[in-house]
Motif scaffolding. Structure first.
Motif, PDB file in Angstrom:
ATOM      1  N   ALA A 257     -73.454   0.915  21.529  1.00  0.00           N
ATOM      2  CA  ALA A 257     -74.843   0.692  21.076  1.00  0.00           C
ATOM      3  C   ALA A 257     -74.840  -0.636  20.095  1.00  0.00           C
ATOM      4  O   ALA A 257     -75.527  -1.582  20.264  1.00  0.00           O
ATOM      5  CB  ALA A 257     -75.253   1.736  20.256  1.00  0.00           C
ATOM      6  N   GLY A 279     -78.679   0.031  26.838  1.00  0.00           N
ATOM      7  CA  GLY A 279     -78.264   1.398  27.254  1.00  0.00           C
ATOM      8  C   GLY A 279     -76.728   1.649  27.044  1.00  0.00           C
ATOM      9  O   GLY A 279     -75.962   0.914  26.681  1.00  0.00           O
ATOM     10  N   SER A 280     -76.278   3.013  26.981  1.00  0.00           N
ATOM     11  CA  SER A 280     -75.133   3.544  26.677  1.00  0.00           C
ATOM     12  C   SER A 280     -74.809   4.693  27.341  1.00  0.00           C
ATOM     13  O   SER A 280     -75.961   5.614  27.332  1.00  0.00           O
ATOM     14  CB  SER A 280     -74.759   3.386  25.036  1.00  0.00           C
ATOM     15  N   LYS A 284     -76.412   7.564  21.383  1.00  0.00           N
ATOM     16  CA  LYS A 284     -77.808   6.466  21.429  1.00  0.00           C
ATOM     17  C   LYS A 284     -78.202   6.460  19.877  1.00  0.00           C
ATOM     18  O   LYS A 284     -78.394   7.578  19.253  1.00  0.00           O
ATOM     19  CB  LYS A 284     -78.789   7.202  22.185  1.00  0.00           C
ATOM     20  N   SER A 289     -80.829   1.518  20.847  1.00  0.00           N
ATOM     21  CA  SER A 289     -80.778   1.951  22.340  1.00  0.00           C
ATOM     22  C   SER A 289     -82.069   2.340  23.031  1.00  0.00           C
ATOM     23  O   SER A 289     -82.704   3.012  22.512  1.00  0.00           O
ATOM     24  CB  SER A 289     -79.770   3.052  22.448  1.00  0.00           C
ATOM     25  N   LYS A 292     -80.226   6.478  27.089  1.00  0.00           N
ATOM     26  CA  LYS A 292     -79.010   7.065  26.952  1.00  0.00           C
ATOM     27  C   LYS A 292     -78.768   7.955  28.392  1.00  0.00           C
ATOM     28  O   LYS A 292     -79.246   8.799  28.806  1.00  0.00           O
ATOM     29  CB  LYS A 292     -79.097   8.305  25.941  1.00  0.00           C
TER      30      LYS A 292
END
Length: 344
Positions: A257, A279-280, A284, A289, A292
């Motif tokens: 993030a 995004g990740s 989050k 972010s 997620k």
């Protein structure tokens, strides 16, 4: 079947994150497993094994010992390992086996403390969470166990939390961050001795460069009043060089993030992109972010429906979406995802 992986390998688990933080700190790292988790960490999740050594010990739990809860046998192994080494502390790290049988790590610590006079830590990983969780626990346990007292603040001293190869995909990240900060930078976990951890109360402020360091920064603020800020001092030169001739209408960045937030700031400041989303697959963070990704299908849907003309992410993710992705792709390696270093 939402969590089924068809294109990706499993991401680095919580045990790997804990080991990554402790790897260089001259302690005995004891993974309470049957041997497989330790093998995965040594073989896949810790690139520093190729350049240096660390005291990493597998408890080698046998089936019946685990089933019958013979904790005294595990304690005997841990004590023997600590006594035969010159370690300055011992960290007991959980794995799926103790998580399933409900091992009492506090009791295990008390059993070992009767025969050992070094600091003991218990990091209750389960193997079911990602590396950020284990790294966060390891940072907090280090401070709780090894930095108990307030110290006079040293002007110019800065602590850096969250630097590991799992997030920065580089073995030289600590040197680069220290050079960029150009001060007395204490980068906990990479290129910094255990003495710096013991003196964590001396720093003027802490810089958090990854979500794994955030909980520890808040702990240090409560304990010593040390202020902190989120900042990533370096971004990969390969990514920045690739962006020199790019102009994007809508961009997606996928990484941890804080790195995505820093790169987003750069893209907007340099007017490289009009709209940037972050995004990740991991934690989050609110206000950072936008997405997620809980699964491969989440990422696929995001790419298919997002209308992005530029994606900045580890190239191992590209094969998942090659049928629907028409965007330009810039490689942003994330070792915890692909096992790839920037040096490669």
């Amino acid at each position: 079947m939402k969590s089924l992986l068809k294109y990706l390998s499993p991401f680095a688990p919580d045990m790997a994150g804990a080991v990554s933080v402790l790897f260089e700190l001259e302690g005995l790292i004891a993974i309470c497993d049957a041997g497989g988790c330790t093998g995965n960490i040594c073989g896949f999740d810790e690139p520093r094994w190729f350049t240096r050594k660390s005291a990493l010990f597998s408890a080698g739990l046998r089936d019946m010992d685990a089933i019958m809860g013979r904790d005294h046998l595990l304690a005997d192994k841990l004590i023997a390992a600590a006594q035969s080494s010159q370690c300055k502390f011992m960290a007991m790290i959980g794995s799926p086996v103790p998580a399933v049988i409900g091992t009492d790590f506090n009791a295990l610590k008390r059993m070992c403390a009767k025969s050992l006079d070094i600091p003991l830590m218990a990091i209750e990983c389960s193997g079911t969470l990602y590396y950020e969780s284990g790294a966060s626990q390891a940072y907090c346990e280090l401070i709780k166990s090894l930095a108990p007292e307030a110290l006079p603040v040293k002007p110019g001293a800065v602590g850096v939390l969250g630097v590991t190869p799992l997030d920065f995909s580089s073995l030289t990240a600590a040197d680069e961050i220290a050079a960029q900060l150009n001060c007395d930078a204490r980068i906990y976990g990479m290129n910094t001795p255990l003495a710096a951890v013991r003196a964590a109360a001396e720093v003027e402020k802490n810089i958090v460069v990854a979500p794994s360091g955030l909980k520890c920064a808040k702990l240090l603020e409560r304990k010593f009043g040390t202020p902190w800020e989120i900042r990533v001092p370096i971004l990969p030169a390969s990514v920045l060089n690739s962006l020199r001739t790019v102009r994007s209408r809508k961009c997606l960045i996928v990484h941890q993030a804080f790195a995505t937030a820093e790169l987003k700031k750069y893209l907007l400041a340099e007017q490289i992109a009009d709209e940037v989303s972050c995004g990740s697959f991991f934690n989050k963070c609110s206000n950072i972010s936008d997405f997620k990704f809980e699964s491969e299908s989440d990422f696929y849907d995001c790419i298919e429906q997002g209308g992005f003309d530029l994606v900045i992410a580890d190239k191992v993710l590209q094969r998942m979406v090659q049928k629907v992705c028409r965007a330009q792709w810039i490689d942003f390696p994330h070792f915890a995802v692909s096992g790839r270093l920037l040096e490669e």
